[in-house]
Design a protein around this motif. Structure first.
Motif, PDB file in Angstrom:
ATOM      1  N   PHE A  36       0.840  -1.200   0.000  1.00 41.10           N
ATOM      2  CA  PHE A  36       0.000   0.000   0.000  1.00 41.10           C
ATOM      3  C   PHE A  36       0.885   1.264   0.000  1.00 41.10           C
ATOM      4  CE2 PHE A  36      -2.463   3.205   2.398  1.00 41.10           C
ATOM      5  CZ  PHE A  36      -3.666   3.209   1.710  1.00 41.10           C
ATOM      6  N   MET A  37       1.922   1.251   0.830  1.00 40.06           N
ATOM      7  CA  MET A  37       2.815   2.406   0.913  1.00 40.06           C
ATOM      8  C   MET A  37       3.649   2.571  -0.352  1.00 40.06           C
ATOM      9  SD  MET A  37       4.137   2.092   4.824  1.00 40.06           S
ATOM     10  CE  MET A  37       3.264   2.867   6.190  1.00 40.06           C
ATOM     11  N   ARG A  57      -7.209   2.659   9.834  1.00 36.61           N
ATOM     12  CA  ARG A  57      -8.166   3.416  10.649  1.00 36.61           C
ATOM     13  C   ARG A  57      -7.438   4.270  11.677  1.00 36.61           C
ATOM     14  NH1 ARG A  57     -12.307  -0.389   9.712  1.00 36.61           N
ATOM     15  NH2 ARG A  57     -11.149  -2.020  10.797  1.00 36.61           N
ATOM     16  N   ALA A  58      -6.464   3.668  12.338  1.00 35.70           N
ATOM     17  CA  ALA A  58      -5.726   4.391  13.369  1.00 35.70           C
ATOM     18  C   ALA A  58      -4.968   5.574  12.755  1.00 35.70           C
ATOM     19  CB  ALA A  58      -4.761   3.455  14.075  1.00 35.70           C
ATOM     20  N   ALA A  82       1.579  12.881   5.461  1.00 33.30           N
ATOM     21  CA  ALA A  82       0.238  13.336   5.083  1.00 33.30           C
ATOM     22  C   ALA A  82      -0.321  12.509   3.925  1.00 33.30           C
ATOM     23  CB  ALA A  82       0.278  14.819   4.698  1.00 33.30           C
ATOM     24  N   LYS A  83       0.547  12.126   2.974  1.00 31.66           N
ATOM     25  CA  LYS A  83       0.071  11.343   1.840  1.00 31.66           C
ATOM     26  C   LYS A  83      -0.442   9.970   2.320  1.00 31.66           C
ATOM     27  CE  LYS A  83       2.776  11.440  -1.972  1.00 31.66           C
ATOM     28  NZ  LYS A  83       4.113  11.645  -2.628  1.00 31.66           N
ATOM     29  N   PHE A  84       0.229   9.412   3.306  1.00 33.33           N
ATOM     30  CA  PHE A  84      -0.227   8.126   3.856  1.00 33.33           C
ATOM     31  C   PHE A  84      -1.580   8.282   4.553  1.00 33.33           C
ATOM     32  CE2 PHE A  84      -0.126   5.071   7.515  1.00 33.33           C
ATOM     33  CZ  PHE A  84      -0.422   3.945   6.760  1.00 33.33           C
ATOM     34  N   ILE A  85      -1.714   9.335   5.328  1.00 30.85           N
ATOM     35  CA  ILE A  85      -2.991   9.578   6.010  1.00 30.85           C
ATOM     36  C   ILE A  85      -4.118   9.759   4.993  1.00 30.85           C
ATOM     37  CG2 ILE A  85      -4.264  11.207   7.467  1.00 30.85           C
ATOM     38  CD1 ILE A  85      -1.651  11.782   8.919  1.00 30.85           C
ATOM     39  N   SER A 128      -4.985   6.487   3.445  1.00 29.49           N
ATOM     40  CA  SER A 128      -5.677   5.613   4.403  1.00 29.49           C
ATOM     41  C   SER A 128      -7.159   5.963   4.488  1.00 29.49           C
ATOM     42  CB  SER A 128      -5.049   5.744   5.797  1.00 29.49           C
ATOM     43  OG  SER A 128      -3.713   5.340   5.770  1.00 29.49           O
ATOM     44  N   MET A 129      -7.419   7.242   4.664  1.00 28.95           N
ATOM     45  CA  MET A 129      -8.813   7.691   4.766  1.00 28.95           C
ATOM     46  C   MET A 129      -9.584   7.314   3.513  1.00 28.95           C
ATOM     47  SD  MET A 129      -8.666  11.524   6.217  1.00 28.95           S
ATOM     48  CE  MET A 129      -8.010  11.955   7.823  1.00 28.95           C
ATOM     49  N   ALA A 130      -8.963   7.579   2.367  1.00 23.75           N
ATOM     50  CA  ALA A 130      -9.653   7.344   1.102  1.00 23.75           C
ATOM     51  C   ALA A 130      -9.899   5.851   0.903  1.00 23.75           C
ATOM     52  CB  ALA A 130      -8.836   7.913  -0.050  1.00 23.75           C
TER      53      ALA A 130
END
Lengths: 456, 456
Positions: free
Chosen positions: A158-159, A202-203, A250-253, A256-258
């Protein structure tokens, strides 16, 4: 998701090949050490040792562990001697240098890093970053089950797909060890890897700047200034996420949300290379009504971890200069291929010829007098005149075209803020059509039209 | 300096003419009042009464003083009735309105303001600004000798030449009374007017922002927010310099300092009109590489004190809009002639088509989600992508040319921030050659090449 897992879990065949190569290398280390009567332990470390590597990865780290009793000088000499001799049997090899010298050797399809390190029991004995790796191995391996290993592989994939994986200076993203610690913190032994993966996302979707993760409850002893603080379980003074840049965090966050909103497969697709024609890019630039300027260097012989900081340094120095001269910088970026390195800028139009120069307040006698003296006979567009309570002139601007600024400021190599090794190689300022070389089209196209990868 | 004094002290002939006109008007006031059985006192006030007017000035203020016992309504009616009847004998006249209505009548070469006012003894009885004038007259006249009068005349001429004289809303400079108070504060009775003049300049060269002058030691009872605070000797709650704008204050200080350095005659030359050809201006604009845009109105029938605030309001509203839309405004200004009013802007180049729009931080879930939703299917140049810790898109800019912005924002008269009376008249956006009309050349030339007048 099952589909993704199938892709990223190495096959039995792949595992066997890796084991065979590892065994071969370890045996050679033992034999050579015996010949020289050196006491060593060859050890497989990192993701291939922990069982967290992704199918297709061809990197193997074999550490040559030497006794803590050896002096620095002897340690270096002996370790490197063995590594070199092992590498003689590889297809090709090269010596690299991080904190210590080490060797990268190609055996078939595998790239094996042969890294001399001290054999230490805990963090207090560590003399360099590599010494820590076996301790990390031990810490992580003990705590994993097969499902958590799946989870780690999913997270790494994913990363990677979101271009935030890797702590190297080119990426400044999430290291493998950091990824594993996130899974130990947020995943759960005994539950499916896929569920744990979602728990991690989620975290992280709830992280705020300065989020602290402290698996061993060491307590935060130091003040860390970073978007994410992950206390190293084996060394409480270390932030494992120290190399992570805010933008990558920030790109990971964001991803994740998306992903939690819409779990489509495109979140796991790597290297989405788009093709652009130069006509297409000429049109794009035309439409944007901006200017692209590149500073191109002949590539010096450097590893990425040395090259990229120098490219970033050059980029930042020129960004500062452009802004100082009042150019509106839209964006900048760096790129390398096998021959050239490129530092690229997109700037709003040229500037007007007239430049407003604010002088001293009228109430400041001395400065007002010398300001007027200086400008009253100089050729200016306008002034000196008073605006609000200050003297002002409008004079001729030195740099109207951003190319000229970059050209002139990089001319005097000694004065310039160009990275050390880049100072010694040939360079050229490119703009307009000279920039749209075949080999840059893909980089420039992405540079101009960038978008979170999972939005496509 | 003697030369300047000769120019500005009215000749005996001039004084006689002024006296004759004044006597005639005063007599008429008395006669008419007698007919109506109203008790009045016609009184010459202002600089012509104080002996501080400059040769060539043709303004005479005759106040029609009415008893304090009259009710407002009766006062207005009777005062204006007398004024109108006097004005019947003038060559031409018109009614104007400040706090109260008054009449401006032309008798030969003189413009006589016929102003009804209450006859008051001190500031406590004052009901409007005009009532104060006779009190100012009394205060100033008592304290002047001939040399101080010379000094005042020099100072007024100096201020006029530097375009800072006059409290009207077009100028926002130094009023006559303010000028006189400065001389009372810094000049000395008994010494030559020229020396006192230099004393005034020396003192103002040392002003700091918020300088207080308090001739009667009233003490500053109120908080005044102004660059210069001159407590009215007859009313401690009033700052005589309240209308003085910082820029005018600063221009006076700058000129004072410069004059003391180099006392050349050009500090006393009024109306230095320069001539510009349209070819010359086209070349100047070409060289500056900027854009000039004018908003032209048909002139509404307004006195300057009403017109200028509306022009300034329009100017400020459009300045704000231009800056909001990211145009770099170099300067702006207003102008009127007998037919048109013009609000003029000089702006740096057009803007690029692409506009960077910074969205919410990624950590803000709700806003990130709606930002992405909004832009992911919208046609944008670039994005959504993450920069630092925020979502960003690069979208199409609405206004690339400043003319278009001004054109569109002024179209809907009701919504616009155009001055009240200017909303009702025809208007046009001008740029390029359409702006370089013969009648604007001098204004635009000065606008583009402005310089402290004494530097020429």
């Amino acid at each position: 998701m099952e589909e993704v897992l199938e892709e990223i879990i190495p096959s039995e065949q792949e595992k066997r090949e890796l084991e065979q190569t590892t065994e071969f290398v370890k045996n050679r280390v033992n034999e050579i050490a015996k010949d020289y009567e050196i006491s060593v332990e060859p050890r497989l470390v990192g993701s291939s040792s922990r069982g967290t590597w992704i199918s297709g990865d061809r990197d193997i780290d074999v550490f040559i562990l030497l006794p803590k009793t050896l002096e620095e000088e002897e340690f270096r000499q002996k370790g490197l001697k063995i590594a070199r001799e092992v590498a003689q049997e590889a297809d090709t090899y090269q010596e690299d240098y991080a904190e210590h010298p080490y060797i990268t050797a190609r055996f078939g399809s595998f790239l094996v890093d042969l890294v001399p390190a001290y054999d230490v029991e805990d963090a207090s004995e560590v003399t360099s970053a590599v010494d820590r790796t076996p301790l990390h191995d031990r810490y992580v391996s003990k705590r994993l089950d097969d499902e958590l290993k799946k989870c780690i592989r999913l997270l790494k994939k994913f990363m990677k797909s979101n271009n935030v994986y890797g702590a190297e200076l080119k990426v400044k993203g999430f290291s493998g060890y950091l990824t594993e610690l996130l899974v130990l913190e947020y995943g759960k032994k005994g539950q499916s890897g896929i569920e744990s993966f979602k728990d991690v996302l989620r975290a992280s979707g709830n992280w705020k700047k300065g989020q602290v993760i402290d698996l061993e409850d060491h307590g935060v002893k130091q003040k860390f200034d970073a978007p994410l603080i992950v206390i190293d379980p084996i060394d409480p003074n270390r932030n494992v996420a120290a190399a992570l840049e805010m933008e990558q965090w920030a790109k990971f966050i964001g991803a994740s949300m998306a992903y939690l909103e819409n779990s489509k497969k495109s979140f796991f697709v790597e290297n989405r290379e788009k093709e652009y024609s130069s006509e297409e890019l000429v049109k794009t630039i035309e439409e944007r009504k901006t200017r692209l300027i590149g500073l191109e260097f002949n590539l010096p012989d450097l590893v990425d971890d040395t090259l990229y900081p120098q490219l970033y340094k050059t980029e930042n120095w020129l960004k500062k200069l452009l802004r100082q001269e009042e150019f509106d910088l839209i964006r900048s970026g760096v790129y390398r291929d096998n021959e050239k390195a490129l530092v690229l800028f997109e700037v709003w139009n040229d500037l007007p010829r007239v430049e407003k120069h604010i002088g001293p307040p009228v109430t400041s006698k001395k400065h007002s007098k010398s300001f007027i003296e200086k400008y009253k006979n100089q050729e200016v567009f306008c002034g000196p005149y008073i605006e609000k309570d200050r003297w002002v002139v409008e004079r001729k601007r030195e740099y109207v075209h951003p190319e000229n600024l970059i050209e002139q400021k990089t001319e005097d190599i000694k004065q310039s803020g160009i990275g050390k090794n880049l100072k010694r190689v040939d360079k050229k300022v490119l703009s307009g059509p000279s920039l749209l070389k075949e080999k840059y089209l893909s980089f420039i196209g992405d540079f101009l039209t960038k978008k979170a990868v999972w939005l496509d």
